[in-house]
Design a protein around this motif. Structure first.
Motif, PDB file in Angstrom:
ATOM      1  N   MET A   1      18.260 103.192  43.061  1.00  0.00           N
ATOM      2  CA  MET A   1      17.703 103.463  41.753  1.00  0.00           C
ATOM      3  C   MET A   1      17.358 104.948  41.652  1.00  0.00           C
ATOM      4  N   ASN A   2      17.819 105.594  40.594  1.00  0.00           N
ATOM      5  CA  ASN A   2      17.540 107.004  40.387  1.00  0.00           C
ATOM      6  C   ASN A   2      16.303 107.177  39.516  1.00  0.00           C
ATOM      7  N   ALA A   3      15.484 108.126  39.881  1.00  0.00           N
ATOM      8  CA  ALA A   3      14.330 108.457  39.062  1.00  0.00           C
ATOM      9  C   ALA A   3      14.794 109.382  37.942  1.00  0.00           C
ATOM     10  N   ALA A   4      14.083 109.353  36.844  1.00  0.00           N
ATOM     11  CA  ALA A   4      14.423 110.232  35.723  1.00  0.00           C
ATOM     12  C   ALA A   4      14.212 111.689  36.132  1.00  0.00           C
ATOM     13  N   THR A   5      15.083 112.552  35.641  1.00  0.00           N
ATOM     14  CA  THR A   5      14.959 113.978  35.922  1.00  0.00           C
ATOM     15  C   THR A   5      14.286 114.676  34.747  1.00  0.00           C
ATOM     16  N   LYS A   6      13.795 115.879  34.982  1.00  0.00           N
ATOM     17  CA  LYS A   6      13.168 116.667  33.930  1.00  0.00           C
ATOM     18  C   LYS A   6      14.204 117.183  32.928  1.00  0.00           C
ATOM     19  N   CYS A   7      15.458 117.252  33.344  1.00  0.00           N
ATOM     20  CA  CYS A   7      16.497 117.802  32.471  1.00  0.00           C
ATOM     21  C   CYS A   7      17.178 116.733  31.624  1.00  0.00           C
ATOM     22  N   GLY A   8      17.644 115.681  32.260  1.00  0.00           N
ATOM     23  CA  GLY A   8      18.451 114.707  31.539  1.00  0.00           C
ATOM     24  C   GLY A   8      17.890 113.312  31.494  1.00  0.00           C
ATOM     25  N   GLY A   9      16.637 113.147  31.922  1.00  0.00           N
ATOM     26  CA  GLY A   9      16.063 111.815  31.922  1.00  0.00           C
ATOM     27  C   GLY A   9      16.850 110.885  32.822  1.00  0.00           C
ATOM     28  N   ASN A  10      17.307 109.764  32.265  1.00  0.00           N
ATOM     29  CA  ASN A  10      18.080 108.786  33.028  1.00  0.00           C
ATOM     30  C   ASN A  10      19.579 108.867  32.746  1.00  0.00           C
TER      31      ASN A  10
ATOM     32  N   VAL B   1      21.003 120.116  42.209  1.00  0.00           N
ATOM     33  CA  VAL B   1      19.792 120.642  42.831  1.00  0.00           C
ATOM     34  C   VAL B   1      18.602 120.503  41.894  1.00  0.00           C
ATOM     35  N   SER B   2      17.419 120.600  42.514  1.00  0.00           N
ATOM     36  CA  SER B   2      16.165 120.801  41.804  1.00  0.00           C
ATOM     37  C   SER B   2      15.728 122.213  42.143  1.00  0.00           C
ATOM     38  N   VAL B   3      15.008 122.844  41.227  1.00  0.00           N
ATOM     39  CA  VAL B   3      14.584 124.214  41.480  1.00  0.00           C
ATOM     40  C   VAL B   3      13.068 124.337  41.383  1.00  0.00           C
ATOM     41  N   SER B   4      12.551 125.357  42.063  1.00  0.00           N
ATOM     42  CA  SER B   4      11.111 125.615  42.054  1.00  0.00           C
ATOM     43  C   SER B   4      10.738 126.427  40.817  1.00  0.00           C
ATOM     44  N   GLU B   5       9.465 126.684  40.670  1.00  0.00           N
ATOM     45  CA  GLU B   5       8.930 127.408  39.521  1.00  0.00           C
ATOM     46  C   GLU B   5       9.652 128.733  39.268  1.00  0.00           C
ATOM     47  N   GLY B   6      10.000 129.446  40.336  1.00  0.00           N
ATOM     48  CA  GLY B   6      10.631 130.745  40.190  1.00  0.00           C
ATOM     49  C   GLY B   6      11.959 130.725  39.450  1.00  0.00           C
ATOM     50  N   LEU B   7      12.713 129.632  39.560  1.00  0.00           N
ATOM     51  CA  LEU B   7      13.995 129.514  38.866  1.00  0.00           C
ATOM     52  C   LEU B   7      13.927 128.591  37.650  1.00  0.00           C
ATOM     53  N   TRP B   8      12.877 127.811  37.528  1.00  0.00           N
ATOM     54  CA  TRP B   8      12.777 126.792  36.488  1.00  0.00           C
ATOM     55  C   TRP B   8      12.795 127.381  35.079  1.00  0.00           C
ATOM     56  N   ASP B   9      12.105 128.491  34.870  1.00  0.00           N
ATOM     57  CA  ASP B   9      12.141 129.207  33.591  1.00  0.00           C
ATOM     58  C   ASP B   9      11.759 128.305  32.414  1.00  0.00           C
ATOM     59  N   ASN B  10      10.652 127.577  32.580  1.00  0.00           N
ATOM     60  CA  ASN B  10      10.151 126.662  31.538  1.00  0.00           C
ATOM     61  C   ASN B  10      11.205 125.683  31.039  1.00  0.00           C
ATOM     62  N   GLY B  11      12.074 125.257  31.938  1.00  0.00           N
ATOM     63  CA  GLY B  11      13.098 124.272  31.597  1.00  0.00           C
ATOM     64  C   GLY B  11      14.437 124.869  31.205  1.00  0.00           C
ATOM     65  N   ALA B  12      14.502 126.179  31.005  1.00  0.00           N
ATOM     66  CA  ALA B  12      15.775 126.819  30.638  1.00  0.00           C
ATOM     67  C   ALA B  12      16.804 126.704  31.764  1.00  0.00           C
ATOM     68  N   ALA B  13      16.350 126.392  32.978  1.00  0.00           N
ATOM     69  CA  ALA B  13      17.263 126.259  34.124  1.00  0.00           C
ATOM     70  C   ALA B  13      18.133 125.011  34.035  1.00  0.00           C
ATOM     71  N   CYS B  14      17.762 124.050  33.215  1.00  0.00           N
ATOM     72  CA  CYS B  14      18.537 122.809  33.107  1.00  0.00           C
ATOM     73  C   CYS B  14      19.993 123.113  32.788  1.00  0.00           C
ATOM     74  N   GLY B  15      20.872 122.578  33.619  1.00  0.00           N
ATOM     75  CA  GLY B  15      22.294 122.761  33.414  1.00  0.00           C
ATOM     76  C   GLY B  15      22.867 124.032  34.012  1.00  0.00           C
ATOM     77  N   ARG B  16      22.009 124.948  34.432  1.00  0.00           N
ATOM     78  CA  ARG B  16      22.524 126.175  35.055  1.00  0.00           C
ATOM     79  C   ARG B  16      23.316 125.814  36.301  1.00  0.00           C
ATOM     80  N   ARG B  17      24.301 126.646  36.598  1.00  0.00           N
ATOM     81  CA  ARG B  17      25.116 126.422  37.780  1.00  0.00           C
ATOM     82  C   ARG B  17      24.902 127.572  38.751  1.00  0.00           C
ATOM     83  N   TYR B  18      24.865 127.220  40.019  1.00  0.00           N
ATOM     84  CA  TYR B  18      24.697 128.207  41.082  1.00  0.00           C
ATOM     85  C   TYR B  18      25.773 127.993  42.125  1.00  0.00           C
TER      86      TYR B  18
END
Length: 100
Positions: free
Chosen positions: A1-10, A22-39
């Motif tokens: 079972m997957n938990a909901a994510t902050k970016c895409g929910g379920n 990946v999940s990112v820490s505060e430094g890369l999170w950018d108030n949620g703007a990091a969602c969908g970013r690719r590294y």
């Protein structure tokens, strides 16, 4: 079972092929703007030579904010992403990353 994510929910479509996410820490999170970013990640070093190959890179997508406090690292990889660049699942590795 997957938990909901902050970016895409379920939503299952938020996870890229091969589960390279990946999940990112505060430094890369950018108030949620990091969602969908690719590294692009590359394993650099660690104890007992955990890197599969210093030239191997993987492309990952940000799907979540690191939920641990404090977050253990800047980028927390999925098990599949980690396994793609490290020989040992329990290793602590140093990575190089760049937004793509």
């Amino acid at each position: 079972m997957n938990a909901a994510t902050k970016c895409g929910g379920n939503r299952p479509d938020q996870f890229p092929a091969g589960n390279l996410f990946v999940s990112v820490s505060e430094g890369l999170w950018d108030n949620g703007a990091a969602c969908g970013r690719r590294y692009r990640l590359r394993c650099l070093s660690g104890n007992n030579k955990p890197c599969k190959d210093i030239d191997t890179t993987i492309d990952v997508r940000v799907v979540d904010f690191c939920s641990q406090r404090p977050c253990p690292s800047t980028i927390v990889m999925s098990m599949d992403a980690f396994a793609a660049i490290s020989r040992r699942p329990d290793a602590k590795i140093n990575i190089e990353y760049a937004q793509i």
